[in-house]
Design a protein around this motif. Structure first.
Motif, PDB file in Angstrom:
ATOM      1  N   ARG A   1       2.469  -2.172   1.241  1.00 18.51           N
ATOM      2  CA  ARG A   1       2.094  -2.179  -0.180  1.00 18.51           C
ATOM      3  C   ARG A   1       0.649  -2.655  -0.333  1.00 18.51           C
ATOM      4  O   ARG A   1       0.370  -3.844  -0.233  1.00 18.51           O
ATOM      5  CB  ARG A   1       3.058  -3.052  -0.962  1.00 18.51           C
ATOM      6  CG  ARG A   1       4.460  -2.438  -1.090  1.00 18.51           C
ATOM      7  CD  ARG A   1       5.506  -3.467  -1.452  1.00 18.51           C
ATOM      8  NE  ARG A   1       5.793  -4.350  -0.323  1.00 18.51           N
ATOM      9  CZ  ARG A   1       6.712  -5.309  -0.356  1.00 18.51           C
ATOM     10  NH1 ARG A   1       7.422  -5.507  -1.457  1.00 18.51           N
ATOM     11  NH2 ARG A   1       6.922  -6.072   0.698  1.00 18.51           N
ATOM     12  N   LYS A   2      -0.239  -1.715  -0.576  1.00 19.69           N
ATOM     13  CA  LYS A   2      -1.668  -2.027  -0.620  1.00 19.69           C
ATOM     14  C   LYS A   2      -1.998  -3.031  -1.716  1.00 19.69           C
ATOM     15  O   LYS A   2      -2.809  -3.937  -1.517  1.00 19.69           O
ATOM     16  CB  LYS A   2      -2.475  -0.742  -0.814  1.00 19.69           C
ATOM     17  CG  LYS A   2      -2.446   0.197   0.385  1.00 19.69           C
ATOM     18  CD  LYS A   2      -3.323   1.413   0.145  1.00 19.69           C
ATOM     19  CE  LYS A   2      -3.305   2.346   1.352  1.00 19.69           C
ATOM     20  NZ  LYS A   2      -4.170   3.533   1.155  1.00 19.69           N
ATOM     21  N   ARG A   3      -1.404  -2.856  -2.897  1.00 22.58           N
ATOM     22  CA  ARG A   3      -1.728  -3.763  -3.999  1.00 22.58           C
ATOM     23  C   ARG A   3      -1.267  -5.183  -3.686  1.00 22.58           C
ATOM     24  O   ARG A   3      -1.940  -6.157  -4.040  1.00 22.58           O
ATOM     25  CB  ARG A   3      -1.082  -3.265  -5.291  1.00 22.58           C
ATOM     26  CG  ARG A   3      -1.676  -1.949  -5.808  1.00 22.58           C
ATOM     27  CD  ARG A   3      -1.128  -1.586  -7.168  1.00 22.58           C
ATOM     28  NE  ARG A   3      -1.516  -2.547  -8.175  1.00 22.58           N
ATOM     29  CZ  ARG A   3      -1.116  -2.493  -9.451  1.00 22.58           C
ATOM     30  NH1 ARG A   3      -0.284  -1.525  -9.844  1.00 22.58           N
ATOM     31  NH2 ARG A   3      -1.510  -3.405 -10.313  1.00 22.58           N
ATOM     32  N   LYS A   4      -0.138  -5.305  -3.012  1.00 23.51           N
ATOM     33  CA  LYS A   4       0.373  -6.637  -2.695  1.00 23.51           C
ATOM     34  C   LYS A   4      -0.524  -7.352  -1.704  1.00 23.51           C
ATOM     35  O   LYS A   4      -0.845  -8.543  -1.895  1.00 23.51           O
ATOM     36  CB  LYS A   4       1.796  -6.532  -2.138  1.00 23.51           C
ATOM     37  CG  LYS A   4       2.423  -7.896  -1.842  1.00 23.51           C
ATOM     38  CD  LYS A   4       3.885  -7.769  -1.476  1.00 23.51           C
ATOM     39  CE  LYS A   4       4.500  -9.149  -1.261  1.00 23.51           C
ATOM     40  NZ  LYS A   4       5.943  -9.093  -0.980  1.00 23.51           N
ATOM     41  N   ILE A   5      -0.941  -6.667  -0.655  1.00 23.60           N
ATOM     42  CA  ILE A   5      -1.804  -7.318   0.327  1.00 23.60           C
ATOM     43  C   ILE A   5      -3.170  -7.623  -0.263  1.00 23.60           C
ATOM     44  O   ILE A   5      -3.770  -8.658   0.028  1.00 23.60           O
ATOM     45  CB  ILE A   5      -1.938  -6.466   1.617  1.00 23.60           C
ATOM     46  CG1 ILE A   5      -2.724  -7.219   2.701  1.00 23.60           C
ATOM     47  CG2 ILE A   5      -2.592  -5.125   1.343  1.00 23.60           C
ATOM     48  CD1 ILE A   5      -2.041  -8.449   3.213  1.00 23.60           C
ATOM     49  N   THR A   6      -3.658  -6.774  -1.172  1.00 24.92           N
ATOM     50  CA  THR A   6      -4.936  -7.032  -1.829  1.00 24.92           C
ATOM     51  C   THR A   6      -4.840  -8.267  -2.716  1.00 24.92           C
ATOM     52  O   THR A   6      -5.729  -9.129  -2.709  1.00 24.92           O
ATOM     53  CB  THR A   6      -5.366  -5.818  -2.671  1.00 24.92           C
ATOM     54  OG1 THR A   6      -5.576  -4.702  -1.805  1.00 24.92           O
ATOM     55  CG2 THR A   6      -6.671  -6.111  -3.418  1.00 24.92           C
ATOM     56  N   ARG A   7      -3.762  -8.369  -3.495  1.00 26.28           N
ATOM     57  CA  ARG A   7      -3.580  -9.546  -4.356  1.00 26.28           C
ATOM     58  C   ARG A   7      -3.448 -10.816  -3.523  1.00 26.28           C
ATOM     59  O   ARG A   7      -3.989 -11.867  -3.883  1.00 26.28           O
ATOM     60  CB  ARG A   7      -2.344  -9.369  -5.243  1.00 26.28           C
ATOM     61  CG  ARG A   7      -2.507  -8.363  -6.363  1.00 26.28           C
ATOM     62  CD  ARG A   7      -1.421  -8.535  -7.420  1.00 26.28           C
ATOM     63  NE  ARG A   7      -0.087  -8.389  -6.852  1.00 26.28           N
ATOM     64  CZ  ARG A   7       0.585  -7.249  -6.793  1.00 26.28           C
ATOM     65  NH1 ARG A   7       0.025  -6.138  -7.271  1.00 26.28           N
ATOM     66  NH2 ARG A   7       1.793  -7.198  -6.275  1.00 26.28           N
TER      67      ARG A   7
ATOM     68  N   ASN B   1     -13.240 -12.333  -7.333  1.00 29.32           N
ATOM     69  CA  ASN B   1     -12.921 -10.931  -7.629  1.00 29.32           C
ATOM     70  C   ASN B   1     -11.425 -10.675  -7.477  1.00 29.32           C
ATOM     71  O   ASN B   1     -10.801 -11.096  -6.512  1.00 29.32           O
ATOM     72  CB  ASN B   1     -13.699 -10.020  -6.669  1.00 29.32           C
ATOM     73  CG  ASN B   1     -13.415  -8.558  -6.902  1.00 29.32           C
ATOM     74  OD1 ASN B   1     -12.996  -8.178  -7.988  1.00 29.32           O
ATOM     75  ND2 ASN B   1     -13.657  -7.747  -5.894  1.00 29.32           N
ATOM     76  N   THR B   2     -10.828  -9.961  -8.399  1.00 27.93           N
ATOM     77  CA  THR B   2      -9.399  -9.665  -8.346  1.00 27.93           C
ATOM     78  C   THR B   2      -9.127  -8.193  -8.207  1.00 27.93           C
ATOM     79  O   THR B   2      -8.014  -7.712  -8.456  1.00 27.93           O
ATOM     80  CB  THR B   2      -8.673 -10.202  -9.607  1.00 27.93           C
ATOM     81  OG1 THR B   2      -9.286  -9.609 -10.768  1.00 27.93           O
ATOM     82  CG2 THR B   2      -8.762 -11.702  -9.693  1.00 27.93           C
ATOM     83  N   ASN B   3     -10.148  -7.408  -7.830  1.00 29.41           N
ATOM     84  CA  ASN B   3      -9.932  -5.971  -7.679  1.00 29.41           C
ATOM     85  C   ASN B   3      -9.074  -5.662  -6.473  1.00 29.41           C
ATOM     86  O   ASN B   3      -9.145  -6.344  -5.478  1.00 29.41           O
ATOM     87  CB  ASN B   3     -11.294  -5.262  -7.517  1.00 29.41           C
ATOM     88  CG  ASN B   3     -12.108  -5.337  -8.802  1.00 29.41           C
ATOM     89  OD1 ASN B   3     -11.552  -5.412  -9.892  1.00 29.41           O
ATOM     90  ND2 ASN B   3     -13.429  -5.339  -8.670  1.00 29.41           N
TER      91      ASN B   3
END
Length: 350
Positions: free
Chosen positions: A228-234, A348-350
């Motif tokens: 999950r890309k969004r999860k690892i980014t967050r 940054n939260t992107n």
């Protein structure tokens, strides 16, 4: 090309910079069967040979000192496999420390009892990285292929701190799909634990000692890859935020940003300039000298001095190859990632 030829072709150039990173891969073996590392199998890139004698490693340390401007600011990493499997490893650590180098060992902690901890304290070792991927013992043990592995890390920390207050003890955690929910509890545990100095993160890579596969994260070893890309980014953004507030997180911001780019687009090179492994010194357990293990060897410490090999034509050729390399490898991302020119946005939260 033979080692003797290397010395004949030696060319000293003012354009060749000094080393910035060094790893002595002192041992190829390991007692664990980690899912992310196959060092328990015979090394596919390094031919088995006689054990490199202590004196050859000692000469390598002294020779390295001749091309490092400030040894007291330079780290010699002793790695493996499991470095503590070599009986005289701590004698080598003592030698490097006496020559003024900062010394580091990466370990799974399995061999660290009271006796080993006392020897480590007496060796002058500056820092040690203990692998721990989760506070949940079953998760860590499963990843490492050894029941009781996590419990032994906790015991190793107690033993090490019992004999030394100066030794810096760090936790090394790899970001996988299976431990995404365990990272924040682990960070909080490190933050509260007075015996531990810091935690450092690594990005999931194709397992060591396996044939290079271009899209390993989609195929054979996809279970290691955060899905999950969004999860690892967050998660990485939150790690950056905690670091911003002074938590004990060792990774620099630019490395964490590179992790985000890597997990989002692993097929794209994460750096905006050439790889910096052209300034690294790697030595295998058989004494072979490399700049990067992905390229050909440039000498051997049993016959060649590092200072001579560093300035050789063979080394210059490999440097040229490395500067063209576009692989997001373990050494680039996890071992020696230098600051980039991307904008620094710690919140940054992107």
């Amino acid at each position: 090309m033979t080692p003797g030829t290397l010395l004949k072709e030696k060319q000293h150039t003012t354009q060749t910079v000094s080393p910035s990173f060094c790893c002595f891969g002192i041992v190829d073996e390991c007692m664990f069967r980690c899912k992310m590392c196959f060092k328990w199998q015979e090394d596919r890139l390094v031919k088995k040979g006689e054990v490199v004698p202590f004196d050859a490693w000692k000469r390598a340390i002294i020779s390295l000192k001749r091309i490092v401007p400030k040894p007291n600011e330079f780290v010699i990493n002793f790695g493996g496999g499991e470095a503590l499997l070599r009986d005289d490893i701590l004698d080598l650590v003592r030698c490097a420390s006496e020559e003024g180098f900062i010394t580091n060992i990466a370990s799974n902690g399995w061999l660290i009892n009271d006796h080993m901890a006392q020897r480590i304290a007496q060796s002058g070792l500056r820092t040690i990285n203990l692998s721990l991927d989760s506070l949940r013992e079953n998760v860590h043990d499963e990843m490492r292929g050894q029941k009781g592995a996590a419990k032994q890390v906790f015991s190793a920390i107690d033993c090490l701190r019992r004999y030394s207050r100066r030794l810096e003890i760090g936790i090394c955690t790899v970001l996988y799909d299976s431990n995404m929910n365990d990272i924040l509890p682990l960070i909080k545990w490190v933050q509260k634990n007075e015996k531990v100095n810091w935690i450092v993160f690594m990005a999931a890579m194709q397992p060591n000692n396996t044939p290079v596969e271009e899209k390993w994260y989609e195929e054979k070893f996809s279970s290691l890859w955060p899905q999950r890309k969004r999860k690892i980014t967050r998660l990485i953004n939150y790690i950056k935020w905690l670091k911003w507030w002074g938590w004990k997180i060792q990774n620099p911001y630019h490395q964490l940003d590179a992790f985000k780019r890597y997990f989002s687009h692993p097929e794209q090179f994460v750096k905006n300039r050439p790889c910096n492994m052209d300034r690294a010194v790697h030595i295998s357990a058989t004494g072979d000298i490399f700049l990067c293990f992905r390229w050909q060897r440039i000498g051997n410490i049993t016959t060649d001095a590092i200072k001579d090999v560093w300035h050789s034509q063979a080394a210059e050729k490999v440097r040229g190859d490395i500067r063209q390399c576009q692989d997001n490898c373990h050494f680039l991302l996890n071992c020696f990632f230098e600051k980039e020119t991307f904008p620094f946005l710690p919140m940054n939260t992107n």
